[in-house]
Design a protein around this motif. Structure first.
Motif, PDB file in Angstrom:
ATOM      1  N   LEU A 297      -0.353  15.854  15.841  1.00 35.96           N
ATOM      2  CA  LEU A 297      -1.228  15.085  14.950  1.00 35.96           C
ATOM      3  C   LEU A 297      -0.514  14.754  13.641  1.00 35.96           C
ATOM      4  O   LEU A 297      -0.681  13.660  13.088  1.00 35.96           O
ATOM      5  CB  LEU A 297      -2.515  15.864  14.672  1.00 35.96           C
ATOM      6  N   LEU A 298       0.292  15.687  13.153  1.00 32.48           N
ATOM      7  CA  LEU A 298       1.061  15.408  11.932  1.00 32.48           C
ATOM      8  C   LEU A 298       2.093  14.310  12.174  1.00 32.48           C
ATOM      9  O   LEU A 298       2.305  13.451  11.312  1.00 32.48           O
ATOM     10  CB  LEU A 298       1.756  16.684  11.457  1.00 32.48           C
ATOM     11  N   VAL A 299       2.725  14.340  13.333  1.00 37.30           N
ATOM     12  CA  VAL A 299       3.678  13.270  13.667  1.00 37.30           C
ATOM     13  C   VAL A 299       2.948  11.937  13.781  1.00 37.30           C
ATOM     14  O   VAL A 299       3.443  10.892  13.331  1.00 37.30           O
ATOM     15  CB  VAL A 299       4.429  13.610  14.969  1.00 37.30           C
ATOM     16  N   ALA A 300       1.749  11.961  14.383  1.00 33.62           N
ATOM     17  CA  ALA A 300       0.941  10.734  14.444  1.00 33.62           C
ATOM     18  C   ALA A 300       0.603  10.250  13.045  1.00 33.62           C
ATOM     19  O   ALA A 300       0.571   9.032  12.782  1.00 33.62           O
ATOM     20  CB  ALA A 300      -0.335  10.992  15.247  1.00 33.62           C
ATOM     21  N   LEU A 301       0.361  11.184  12.146  1.00 30.89           N
ATOM     22  CA  LEU A 301       0.084  10.831  10.751  1.00 30.89           C
ATOM     23  C   LEU A 301       1.292  10.131  10.133  1.00 30.89           C
ATOM     24  O   LEU A 301       1.148   9.112   9.440  1.00 30.89           O
ATOM     25  CB  LEU A 301      -0.254  12.103   9.975  1.00 30.89           C
ATOM     26  N   LEU A 302       2.481  10.649  10.404  1.00 29.84           N
ATOM     27  CA  LEU A 302       3.695  10.040   9.861  1.00 29.84           C
ATOM     28  C   LEU A 302       3.951   8.655  10.444  1.00 29.84           C
ATOM     29  O   LEU A 302       4.521   7.795   9.782  1.00 29.84           O
ATOM     30  CB  LEU A 302       4.897  10.947  10.152  1.00 29.84           C
ATOM     31  N   ARG A 303       3.526   8.450  11.713  1.00 33.40           N
ATOM     32  CA  ARG A 303       3.798   7.183  12.395  1.00 33.40           C
ATOM     33  C   ARG A 303       2.658   6.174  12.262  1.00 33.40           C
ATOM     34  O   ARG A 303       2.744   5.080  12.808  1.00 33.40           O
ATOM     35  CB  ARG A 303       4.028   7.451  13.889  1.00 33.40           C
ATOM     36  N   SER A 304       1.605   6.537  11.550  1.00 33.30           N
ATOM     37  CA  SER A 304       0.415   5.679  11.524  1.00 33.30           C
ATOM     38  C   SER A 304       0.462   4.598  10.457  1.00 33.30           C
ATOM     39  O   SER A 304      -0.493   3.833  10.303  1.00 33.30           O
ATOM     40  CB  SER A 304      -0.833   6.539  11.315  1.00 33.30           C
ATOM     41  N   GLY A 305       1.548   4.553   9.681  1.00 36.00           N
ATOM     42  CA  GLY A 305       1.678   3.516   8.663  1.00 36.00           C
ATOM     43  C   GLY A 305       0.821   3.737   7.439  1.00 36.00           C
ATOM     44  O   GLY A 305       0.517   2.778   6.713  1.00 36.00           O
ATOM     45  N   LEU A 306       0.426   4.969   7.178  1.00 36.63           N
ATOM     46  CA  LEU A 306      -0.423   5.245   6.017  1.00 36.63           C
ATOM     47  C   LEU A 306       0.261   4.873   4.711  1.00 36.63           C
ATOM     48  O   LEU A 306      -0.402   4.506   3.737  1.00 36.63           O
ATOM     49  CB  LEU A 306      -0.816   6.729   5.988  1.00 36.63           C
ATOM     50  N   ASP A 307       1.594   4.991   4.681  1.00 35.24           N
ATOM     51  CA  ASP A 307       2.318   4.690   3.454  1.00 35.24           C
ATOM     52  C   ASP A 307       2.317   3.200   3.129  1.00 35.24           C
ATOM     53  O   ASP A 307       2.696   2.804   2.035  1.00 35.24           O
ATOM     54  CB  ASP A 307       3.768   5.184   3.564  1.00 35.24           C
ATOM     55  N   ARG A 308       1.856   2.350   4.072  1.00 36.27           N
ATOM     56  CA  ARG A 308       1.804   0.905   3.828  1.00 36.27           C
ATOM     57  C   ARG A 308       0.393   0.421   3.514  1.00 36.27           C
ATOM     58  O   ARG A 308       0.196  -0.756   3.241  1.00 36.27           O
ATOM     59  CB  ARG A 308       2.320   0.155   5.062  1.00 36.27           C
ATOM     60  N   LEU A 309      -0.610   1.320   3.599  1.00 34.59           N
ATOM     61  CA  LEU A 309      -2.004   0.911   3.473  1.00 34.59           C
ATOM     62  C   LEU A 309      -2.612   1.398   2.170  1.00 34.59           C
ATOM     63  O   LEU A 309      -2.175   2.391   1.583  1.00 34.59           O
ATOM     64  CB  LEU A 309      -2.820   1.467   4.657  1.00 34.59           C
ATOM     65  N   SER A 310      -3.668   0.708   1.751  1.00 39.85           N
ATOM     66  CA  SER A 310      -4.428   1.172   0.599  1.00 39.85           C
ATOM     67  C   SER A 310      -5.319   2.333   1.019  1.00 39.85           C
ATOM     68  O   SER A 310      -5.550   2.570   2.213  1.00 39.85           O
ATOM     69  CB  SER A 310      -5.293   0.034   0.052  1.00 39.85           C
ATOM     70  N   VAL A 311      -5.850   3.055   0.044  1.00 43.50           N
ATOM     71  CA  VAL A 311      -6.700   4.215   0.340  1.00 43.50           C
ATOM     72  C   VAL A 311      -7.930   3.786   1.129  1.00 43.50           C
ATOM     73  O   VAL A 311      -8.323   4.431   2.110  1.00 43.50           O
ATOM     74  CB  VAL A 311      -7.105   4.928  -0.962  1.00 43.50           C
ATOM     75  N   GLY A 312      -8.560   2.675   0.723  1.00 40.95           N
ATOM     76  CA  GLY A 312      -9.750   2.199   1.428  1.00 40.95           C
ATOM     77  C   GLY A 312      -9.453   1.832   2.868  1.00 40.95           C
ATOM     78  O   GLY A 312     -10.233   2.144   3.782  1.00 40.95           O
ATOM     79  N   THR A 313      -8.318   1.184   3.090  1.00 39.86           N
ATOM     80  CA  THR A 313      -7.939   0.804   4.458  1.00 39.86           C
ATOM     81  C   THR A 313      -7.646   2.037   5.301  1.00 39.86           C
ATOM     82  O   THR A 313      -7.980   2.089   6.494  1.00 39.86           O
ATOM     83  CB  THR A 313      -6.707  -0.113   4.426  1.00 39.86           C
ATOM     84  N   ILE A 314      -7.021   3.042   4.684  1.00 41.85           N
ATOM     85  CA  ILE A 314      -6.744   4.291   5.407  1.00 41.85           C
ATOM     86  C   ILE A 314      -8.038   4.918   5.893  1.00 41.85           C
ATOM     87  O   ILE A 314      -8.171   5.311   7.056  1.00 41.85           O
ATOM     88  CB  ILE A 314      -5.969   5.270   4.502  1.00 41.85           C
ATOM     89  N   LEU A 315      -9.028   5.025   4.999  1.00 36.97           N
ATOM     90  CA  LEU A 315     -10.300   5.652   5.371  1.00 36.97           C
ATOM     91  C   LEU A 315     -11.045   4.814   6.409  1.00 36.97           C
ATOM     92  O   LEU A 315     -11.750   5.361   7.260  1.00 36.97           O
ATOM     93  CB  LEU A 315     -11.165   5.839   4.127  1.00 36.97           C
ATOM     94  N   ARG A 316     -10.875   3.500   6.368  1.00 38.87           N
ATOM     95  CA  ARG A 316     -11.606   2.623   7.292  1.00 38.87           C
ATOM     96  C   ARG A 316     -10.963   2.586   8.670  1.00 38.87           C
ATOM     97  O   ARG A 316     -11.661   2.592   9.684  1.00 38.87           O
ATOM     98  CB  ARG A 316     -11.671   1.205   6.705  1.00 38.87           C
ATOM     99  N   LEU A 317      -9.633   2.574   8.724  1.00 38.12           N
ATOM    100  CA  LEU A 317      -8.943   2.396   9.998  1.00 38.12           C
ATOM    101  C   LEU A 317      -8.431   3.701  10.606  1.00 38.12           C
ATOM    102  O   LEU A 317      -8.288   3.792  11.823  1.00 38.12           O
ATOM    103  CB  LEU A 317      -7.762   1.435   9.817  1.00 38.12           C
ATOM    104  N   ARG A 318      -8.142   4.687   9.790  1.00 36.02           N
ATOM    105  CA  ARG A 318      -7.504   5.904  10.307  1.00 36.02           C
ATOM    106  C   ARG A 318      -8.438   7.117  10.269  1.00 36.02           C
ATOM    107  O   ARG A 318      -7.981   8.247  10.426  1.00 36.02           O
ATOM    108  CB  ARG A 318      -6.238   6.211   9.496  1.00 36.02           C
TER     109      ARG A 318
END
Length: 750
Positions: A297-318
Motif C-alpha cells: 500500500l505504501l508503494v501504491a501511495l508512492l506510485r499514485s501521483g500524489l506529489d502532482r495533485l492538489s490536496v482536494g484532488t488527493i482526497l477526491r480521487l485517492r
C-alpha cells in the motif's frame, strides 16, 4: 474429506475473499503487475475481519457464518458497483498481465502445497505455545461476540492482540473443517500469502520477475547463517523428526546469548521461515502477509501521483487508497502490537519520499499536506481500532515512566548485555553483506565525483569515529549499528528529501534506503536498551519482537539495492552477498529435503488433522472434545484443572478441553495469564477456588464457588484425576446431572 480436497477448499475460500474485493484492489494496485488480483486475497481477509470486528463492537453484530457472509456480500456489492462502469478497462488491463498472473498464481499455489505437505508430515498441535494459539483461535471460531471471550480466564475478554486469530478463525467458520485441519491450513495460508504478496511487491519495486522471486526468497523463505553453522556442527543434513524440530530448527532460532553460551540466557532470534514452519499461530507470524500488504500500500501511495495533485484532488480521487491504508496500518497493531511502531516508521519513510518528490515538483501545498499526514494518519489509524486499544491493558510488571526514571518504574532500560559479533553475523550476515556492497559502490561513486583524497580523508574520519565508539563501549555490534543507522539516515535524507542530489535514484531505491535506516536504528536500539517484561532474560523478548519485522523490511528493501548494483554493472560486489544468500537458504532447504523425502520420520503417518495425536494418545479427552463441539453451543464456562504451561504429556494435555473447543474455563495456563494480565492475586485466588471445588467433599461449598464463576459444566478428566483427590469427585454424583459419561465425565451444573 481428503487432505487434498480440504486444502483445495481452503484455497478456494481464501480466493473468494479476494474476488469479493478485487475491483477495490484494482483501484489501488492497478499499476502493480498483478493489477491487484493476488493482493486482493489478504486485502479481502483484512477488510472482512475489520468490518465484522468494528460492527460487533459498535452494534453487537454477530461474528458468525451468516455475519461474515453478509459482510462479504456487502463488499462484493461495492465491488460490483465499481466494476460495472469499468469492466472493459479492468478486463483489458488484467489480460495484459496474464503471463505474470499465471506465474505468480503458480508460485502461490506451490507455496501453499509445500506447507500443507510439511504440516501433514508433522501435524500435531502439541508443542510450545500451540495450546494458547489454539485456545484463542477456537474461542473466536466458537464465539459470536466482540470482544472475544478469554478461554483461559472466564468472564473476561482476551487481553491480547487477537486480530490474527480472528482473521483465520473467520475463514475457519466458513470452511466447516475440523479444528486440527483448519489450524494447519491457516499456517499454510500464512506461508502462501507471504510468498504471494512478497513476489508481487518485489515485482512492483524492481519491475522484474527475477528480482521479484529474490524478494520472495528474502522476505518469506530465507533463513539465517546459523542454519549452515548447525549443519557443520552436526555433520549431517538428514535428521530424525525430533532432531529436525528440536535440534536443528530450534537451535537456528536461538543464536544470540545475553550471557555465557550454554547458560539459560538464549534470546529468541526467530525469522519468518522458522515462524511459518514452527506453526505457532502467534501474532508475529500471522501478521507476515499483512505487514507486506501494508508495504505494498505504501508503494501504491508512492506510485499514485500524489506529489502532482492538489490536496482536494488527493482526497477526491485517492480516498479509497487512504482509507484502506488507515485500516491496514491500524490493523498491524491489532494483529501484533509490536509491529505498529516499527511500520509507522516505515510509513514515515514513504511520506518523506513523497515530500522530496513534491519539493522537486515545487508543490508546496502537497509538501505541507504530506508532512501533516505524518501525524494525522497514525492517529486516525489508532482511532480506527480505538475500542481494542481502550480495552487492552498492557501487562507491565511496573508502571512505566517513559523513557527513563527510577529503575523500578522504568519501562525502557539500559541493556547489561550486547550481541557478540559472531552471533550477530550468524543472524544477519547476509543482510549486512548487501548493505556493505551498496556502501562500497557509493564510496566509489563519491570518489569519482569528489576525488579519492577527499573520500579517503572522510573514510579515515569515519573509521576513527567507529573505533572510538567501539573502544569506549567495548562492543563492535553496538558501534557498527549506530554508525550504520546514521549513515543510511543521511543517505535517505540526501536522496529522498533532496532528489536533485541523487537524480538517478528511483523512488523504490529512496524508499528502500529509508526502510533500511529504520532497521539499522532498531538493531542499535536493541543493543543499547531493552523493554522490561516478565521474562528472566533481559533482551529475549525485545530482540524477538523488534528484530523479527526487520527481516520483512530488509526482505523487500535489499533486493532493490542489489538490483541497482546489478544494473550499474557492479556484479562483482554481489558475489559475496550471493554466496551468503545461498548459505542462508540452508535452513529452508534442509527442512524441505527432510520433510518432502520423509527422511525425518518415514514411519510417521501423513495426515493434516492436528488433533490426531489426541485420538491416538488421549482418546478420553478426544471423545469429550467431540461431544462438546457437537452438542454444546455457545461458550458456557466448563471447569477444568488449571495448567502451568507447556505440558502435553500423560495423563492428558493441560487445559485440553478449553484449548481444543474454545469453551472458556475459570483458569487456563496460569503462567501465561500472568504474562497477559499481571494480576497474580486474582490468578492465585482462582487457582485456590478451583482446588476447593474439586477437592472438597461439601457440595454446597463447591456449588457456591461454581456460581461465583458462572460455571455451567464440570469436567473430570486425566489432569483433574492427577491433581485432585478422588473423594472430591464423589460429591458430583447424584447432585449434578451427567451431561456425558465416557472414559471422562462431564457434569452439568443446574
Amino acid at each position: 474429506m481428503s487432505d487434498f480436497l480440504a486444502a483445495v477448499w481452503w484455497y478456494f475460500l481464501v480466493s473468494l475473499y479476494g474476488l469479493s474485493v478485487f475491483p477495490i484492489s484494482f483501484l489501488i494496485f492497478r499499476h502493480f503487475p498483478d493489477r491487484g488480483l493476488l493482493l486482493a486475497r489478504p486485502l479481502g481477509m483484512l477488510l472482512v475481519t475489520y468490518l465484522c470486528w468494528v460492527l460487533g463492537y459498535a452494534f453487537g453484530y454477530p461474528f458468525s457464518v451468516w455475519g461474515e457472509l453478509l459482510v462479504i456480500g456487502a463488499l462484493a456489492a461495492i465491488s460490483l458497483w465499481i466494476l460495472l462502469p469499468r469492466w472493459k478497462r479492468i478486463f483489458r488491463t488484467v489480460r495484459s498481465s496474464a503471463g505474470f498472473l499465471l506465474l505468480a498464481e503458480g508460485l502461490t499455489f506451490l507455496a501453499f502445497l509445500l506447507l500443507v505437505q510439511a504440516r501433514r508430515h508433522d501435524p500435531n498441535l502439541n508443542h510450545t505455545e500451540m495450546a494458547m494459539d489454539l485456545a484463542f483461535f477456537r474461542s473466536l471460531w466458537r464465539g459470536n461476540g466482540i470482544p472475544p471471550v478469554d478461554p483461559w480466564f472466564a468472564g473476561e475478554p482476551i487481553n491480547y492482540y487477537y486480530g490474527g486469530y480472528m482473521i483465520f478463525a473467520a475463514v475457519s467458520k466458513l470452511s466447516g473443517l475440523t479444528t486440527g485441519i483448519a489450524y494447519n491450513l491457516s499456517v499454510a495460508g500464512v506461508f502462501m500469502l507471504a510468498v504471494s504478496v512478497s513476489f508481487v511487491l518485489g515485482a512492483a519495486l524492481t519491475g522484474s520477475t527475477v528480482w521479484a522471486g529474490i524478494t520472495a526468497l528474502c522476505a518469506a523463505i530465507i533463513g539465517n547463517l546459523a542454519g549452515v553453522v548447525r549443519i557443520v556442527e552436526n555433520g549431517k543434513i538428514y535428521f530424525s523428526g525430533y532432531e529436525l524440530k528440536w535440534g536443528y530448527l530450534w537451535n537456528c532460532s536461538r543464536v544470540i546469548y545475553d550471557g555465557p553460551p550454554g547458560a539459560d540466557t538464549a534470546t529468541i532470534n526467530e525469522f519468518p521461515f522458522f515462524a511459518e514452519v514452527w506453526a505457532n499461530l502467534h501474532g508475529h507470524m500471522s501478521n507476515i502477509p499483512f505487514t507486506l500488504l501494508f508495504v505494498a500500500l505504501l508503494v501504491a501511495l508512492l506510485r499514485s501521483g500524489l506529489d502532482r495533485l492538489s490536496v482536494g484532488t488527493i482526497l477526491r480521487l485517492r480516498w479509497p487508497l487512504l482509507l484502506i491504508l488507515v485500516i491496514s496500518l491500524g490493523g498491524l497493531g491489532f494483529v501484533n502490537l509490536f509491529d505498529l511502531p516499527v511500520f509507522f516508521l516505515v510509513y514515515g519513510c514513504a511520506v518523506l519520499t513523497l515530500v522530496g518528490q513534491a519539493r522537486q515538483r515545487k508543490k508546496p501545498t502537497a509538501h505541507l499536506a504530506f508532512l501533516c499526514s505524518l501525524f494525522a494518519f497514525p492517529l486516525i489509524a489508532y482511532l480506527a481500532y480505538f475500542p481494542f486499544h481502550r480495552d487492552f491493558i498492557p501487562p507491565l510488571q511496573y508502571p512505566a515512566t517513559f523513557p527513563f526514571g527510577n529503575e523500578k518504574e522504568t519501562l525502557i532500560r539500559f541493556a547489561d548485555h550486547h550481541s557478540g559479533l559472531w552471533e550477530f553475523l550468524c543472524v544477519f550476515g547476509f543482510h549486512i553483506s548487501v548493505l556493505l556492497a551498496y556502501l562500497c559502490w557509493k564510496v566509489g561513486e563519491t570518489a569519482r565525483s569528489l576525488g579519492k583524497e577527499i573520500v579517503g580523508m572522510i573514510g579515515i574520519a569515519a573509521a576513527t569515529v567507529f573505533l572510538i565508539f567501539a573502544g569506549l563501549t567495548g562492543h563492535l555490534v553496538w558501534s557498527a549499528t549506530l554508525c550504520g543507522s546514521v549513515l543510511f539516515i543521511l543517505l535517505f535524507i540526501k536522496f529522498a528529501l533532496f532528489p536533485s542530489m541523487g537524480n538517478k535514484a528511483t523512488s523504490s531505491e529512496r524508499f528502500a534506503l529509508g526502510a533500511i535506516a529504520v532497521c539499522l536504528s532498531i538493531w542499535w536500539f536493541c543493543e543499547v536498551f531493552f523493554i522490561k517484561d516478565n521474562y528472566g532474560c533481559q533482551r529475549m523478548n525485545t530482540l524477538f519482537k523488534f528484530h523479527f519485522p526487520t527481516w520483512l523490511i530488509l526482505g523487500f528493501a535489499l533486493p532493490v539495492l542489489a538490483q541497482r548494483l546489478w544494473t550499474e554493472g557492479q556484479k562483482a560486489l554481489l558475489v559475496v552477498p550471493g554466496m551468503l544468500m545461498v548459505l542462508s537458504l540452508a535452513c529452508p532447504l534442509i527442512f524441505f529435503v527432510n520433510v518432502l523425502t520423509r527422511s525425518a520420520d518415514p514411519t510417521q503417518p501423513m495426515a493434516l488433522d492436528g488433533q490426531n495425536y489426541l485420538k491416538r494418545d488421549f482418546p478420553a479427552a478426544y471423545e469429550m472434545i467431540r461431544f462438546v463441539d457437537d452438542n454444546i453451543p455457545g461458550q458456557p464456562v466448563i471447569l477444568e484443572a488449571p495448567g502451568t504451561a507447556y505440558q502435553y504429556d500423560a495423563p492428558a494435555p493441560e487445559n485440553v478441553l478449553s484449548a481444543n473447543t474454545g469453551a472458556p474455563t475459570v483458569l487456563g495456563w496460569e503462567n501465561h495469564e500472568g504474562l497477559w494480565r499481571g494480576h497474580p492475586q486474582e490468578i492465585s485466588l482462582r487457582k485456590q477456588d478451583i482446588t476447593v471445588i474439586y477437592s472438597t467433599p461439601d457440595i454446597q461449598t463447591a456449588t457456591k464457588l461454581l456460581k461465583k464463576y458462572g460455571v455451567s459444566y464440570v469436567y473430570v478428566g486425566g489432569q483433574e484425576r492427577r491433581q485432585y483427590p478422588a473423594r472430591g469427585f464423589e460429591k458430583f454424583e447424584g447432585h449434578f446431572p451427567v451431561a456425558f459419561r465416557g472414559m471422562d465425565v462431564l457434569y452439568w451444573v443446574p
